[in-house]
Motif scaffolding. Structure first.
Motif, mmCIF file in Angstrom:
data_model
loop_
_atom_site.group_PDB
_atom_site.id
_atom_site.type_symbol
_atom_site.label_atom_id
_atom_site.label_comp_id
_atom_site.label_asym_id
_atom_site.label_seq_id
_atom_site.Cartn_x
_atom_site.Cartn_y
_atom_site.Cartn_z
ATOM 1 N N SER A 24 52.744 -2.670 53.557
ATOM 2 C CA SER A 24 51.749 -1.681 53.970
ATOM 3 C C SER A 24 52.170 -1.071 55.303
ATOM 4 C CB SER A 24 50.365 -2.319 54.094
ATOM 5 O OG SER A 24 49.905 -2.741 52.822
ATOM 6 N N MET A 25 52.166 0.237 55.361
ATOM 7 C CA MET A 25 52.573 0.944 56.569
ATOM 8 C C MET A 25 51.596 2.080 56.853
ATOM 9 S SD MET A 25 56.692 1.222 55.908
ATOM 10 C CE MET A 25 57.038 1.537 57.644
ATOM 11 N N ARG A 26 51.586 2.513 58.090
ATOM 12 C CA ARG A 26 50.790 3.685 58.448
ATOM 13 C C ARG A 26 51.546 4.935 58.008
ATOM 14 N NH1 ARG A 26 50.173 3.667 64.594
ATOM 15 N NH2 ARG A 26 48.723 5.404 64.203
ATOM 16 N N ARG A 27 50.821 5.851 57.392
ATOM 17 C CA ARG A 27 51.421 7.120 56.993
ATOM 18 C C ARG A 27 50.772 8.233 57.805
ATOM 19 N NH1 ARG A 27 51.419 8.769 50.751
ATOM 20 N NH2 ARG A 27 49.176 8.488 51.084
ATOM 21 N N ILE A 28 51.601 8.939 58.558
ATOM 22 C CA ILE A 28 51.121 10.046 59.381
ATOM 23 C C ILE A 28 51.471 11.340 58.659
ATOM 24 C CG2 ILE A 28 51.128 11.074 61.665
ATOM 25 C CD1 ILE A 28 50.268 8.122 61.560
ATOM 26 N N LEU A 29 50.463 12.085 58.252
ATOM 27 C CA LEU A 29 50.659 13.357 57.576
ATOM 28 C C LEU A 29 50.635 14.473 58.621
ATOM 29 C CD1 LEU A 29 48.259 12.715 54.582
ATOM 30 C CD2 LEU A 29 50.747 12.485 54.601
ATOM 31 N N VAL A 30 51.716 15.235 58.667
ATOM 32 C CA VAL A 30 51.896 16.241 59.711
ATOM 33 C C VAL A 30 51.979 17.619 59.079
ATOM 34 C CG1 VAL A 30 53.336 17.002 61.642
ATOM 35 C CG2 VAL A 30 53.183 14.566 61.085
ATOM 36 N N HIS A 31 51.251 18.572 59.657
ATOM 37 C CA HIS A 31 51.371 19.967 59.237
ATOM 38 C C HIS A 31 51.945 20.770 60.394
ATOM 39 C CE1 HIS A 31 50.140 24.179 58.562
ATOM 40 N NE2 HIS A 31 50.384 23.886 57.295
ATOM 41 N N SER A 32 53.066 21.445 60.129
ATOM 42 C CA SER A 32 53.726 22.277 61.129
ATOM 43 C C SER A 32 53.561 23.740 60.743
ATOM 44 C CB SER A 32 55.215 21.920 61.223
ATOM 45 O OG SER A 32 55.931 22.901 61.935
ATOM 46 N N SER A 33 53.008 24.534 61.650
ATOM 47 C CA SER A 33 52.808 25.952 61.351
ATOM 48 C C SER A 33 54.133 26.679 61.184
ATOM 49 C CB SER A 33 51.991 26.608 62.464
ATOM 50 O OG SER A 33 52.671 26.513 63.720
ATOM 51 N N SER A 34 55.140 26.302 61.969
ATOM 52 C CA SER A 34 56.446 26.965 61.845
ATOM 53 C C SER A 34 57.126 26.589 60.540
ATOM 54 C CB SER A 34 57.340 26.597 63.035
ATOM 55 O OG SER A 34 57.555 25.197 63.090
ATOM 56 N N ASN A 35 57.012 25.324 60.130
ATOM 57 C CA ASN A 35 57.574 24.920 58.840
ATOM 58 C C ASN A 35 56.890 25.661 57.699
ATOM 59 O OD1 ASN A 35 59.202 23.182 60.197
ATOM 60 N ND2 ASN A 35 58.399 21.303 59.301
ATOM 61 N N ALA A 36 55.563 25.798 57.786
ATOM 62 C CA ALA A 36 54.822 26.493 56.732
ATOM 63 C C ALA A 36 55.271 27.940 56.625
ATOM 64 C CB ALA A 36 53.326 26.417 57.016
ATOM 65 N N THR A 37 55.435 28.592 57.767
ATOM 66 C CA THR A 37 55.890 29.985 57.760
ATOM 67 C C THR A 37 57.284 30.100 57.170
ATOM 68 O OG1 THR A 37 54.552 30.480 59.717
ATOM 69 C CG2 THR A 37 56.350 31.998 59.206
ATOM 70 N N GLY A 38 58.167 29.196 57.559
ATOM 71 C CA GLY A 38 59.532 29.234 57.041
ATOM 72 C C GLY A 38 59.606 28.991 55.547
ATOM 73 N N GLN A 39 58.816 28.040 55.046
ATOM 74 C CA GLN A 39 58.817 27.750 53.613
ATOM 75 C C GLN A 39 58.241 28.906 52.815
ATOM 76 O OE1 GLN A 39 56.672 24.068 53.584
ATOM 77 N NE2 GLN A 39 58.448 22.847 54.228
ATOM 78 N N THR A 40 57.217 29.550 53.341
ATOM 79 C CA THR A 40 56.636 30.712 52.654
ATOM 80 C C THR A 40 57.645 31.844 52.568
ATOM 81 O OG1 THR A 40 54.414 30.121 53.418
ATOM 82 C CG2 THR A 40 54.770 32.391 52.694
ATOM 83 N N LYS A 41 58.329 32.117 53.675
ATOM 84 C CA LYS A 41 59.338 33.174 53.684
ATOM 85 C C LYS A 41 60.469 32.857 52.716
ATOM 86 C CE LYS A 41 58.614 34.911 58.388
ATOM 87 N NZ LYS A 41 59.239 35.079 59.736
ATOM 88 N N ALA A 42 60.902 31.603 52.694
ATOM 89 C CA ALA A 42 61.999 31.219 51.804
ATOM 90 C C ALA A 42 61.614 31.373 50.343
ATOM 91 C CB ALA A 42 62.421 29.775 52.100
ATOM 92 N N ARG A 43 60.377 30.986 49.999
ATOM 93 C CA ARG A 43 59.930 31.115 48.613
ATOM 94 C C ARG A 43 59.815 32.587 48.216
ATOM 95 N NH1 ARG A 43 56.299 27.773 48.804
ATOM 96 N NH2 ARG A 43 54.686 29.161 49.611
#
Length: 275
Positions: A24-43
């Motif tokens: 069992s481990m802690r899971r940290i879910l991270v949202h990056s605005s720059s990553n989101a923008t980059g992934q949207t542009k790439a798609r």
């Protein structure tokens, strides 16, 4: 400037074998605005390119380039793989009554929206307890790994000759020596930079130029690389020659007494400085 959001839950990792204990481990879910923008542009970019390729096929159906349905299907498959749109692309390929190939296609908007919903999200796993690191601190530790990796990479700044060892166990010794050398290299740079404080730069680090530069391990060792020892005689001991200026300044910052170098021990106790 990117913005980050963090959430936390617990993740249980089960082994491949039944007898493997669950972890069992802690899971940290991270949202990056720059990553989101980059992934949207790439798609959007890959969808646009796939659209151009597919429209080109439609314009040339029945020509020598796409004479039959098989050729069309093969080309569409290549486009879907090359443009990485297999998950969204739906096609219908057939043959008209006059023998001409037919192609209709569309992108599955639901699949696109499902993928877009997780743009910018990634997960970090840690065994650090919550009282030692908050989710934000875990993210900061992760973001700092680049500095650690740059300090421990083997491909530079040391040139390492190929070595052929009889067993894998013997790799540990040279790797240990290399890691110790990297540690000393980084500590030298760290000590000089801390001594400079807000000044941050030094003059004389670049050979033949008095231009100010921020000290790096490579520049520091290069500046000290031409230290020379004058051989001793029966009546006079050997002497280490230290030039006034950058060499003397660096040795002072590093708390190295040029009159008592450790590597010379008491056999060569004398040093002198020259201009």
């Amino acid at each position: 400037m990117p913005l980050y959001r963090v959430l936390e839950d617990e993740f249980t990792w089960t082994g491949r074998r039944k007898k493997d204990p669950a972890l069992s481990m802690r899971r940290i879910l991270v949202h990056s605005s720059s990553n989101a923008t980059g992934q949207t542009k790439a798609r959007n970019k890959k969808l646009a390119r796939a659209r151009e390729d597919l429209e080109k096929i439609q314009r040339n159906l029945g020509t020598r380039h796409y004479p039959d349905a098989k050729k069309v299907a093969d080309t569409v498959a290549v486009i879907a793989t090359k443009r990485r749109v297999t998950a969204y692309l739906h096609t219908d390929i057939g043959t008209s009554p006059d023998g001409k190939p037919i192609l209709t296609w569309h992108f599955d908007q639901e699949a696109i929206d499902t993928e877009a919903a997780v743009d910018g999200w990634y997960a970090l796993l840690t065994n650090l307890p919550a009282d030692q690191a908050t989710p934000a601190q875990v993210l900061l530790h992760y973001k700092g790994q680049g500095a650690v990796e740059r300090r421990s990479h083997v491909k530079g700044p040391f040139a390492i000759a190929p070595m052929f060892l009889q067993s894998n166990r013997r790799i540990a010794a040279p790797i240990t020596v290399i890691c110790l050398a990297l540690l000393v290299y980084c500590l030298i740079e760290r000590q000089v930079r801390q001594a400079l404080g807000d000044q941050r730069t030094m003059h004389g680090l670049h050979p033949g130029s008095n231009q100010a530069a921020r000290p790096t391990g490579e520049l520091i060792l290069t500046a000290l690389s031409d230290l020379r020892m004058r051989s001793g005689t029966a009546t006079s001991p050997p002497v280490v020659l230290v030039s006034e200026g950058i060499q003397a300044q660096l040795l002072d910052i590093l708390d190295v007494d040029p009159t008592r170098p450790r590597w010379l021990d008491t056999r060569f106790p004398m040093c002198e400085r020259h201009s």
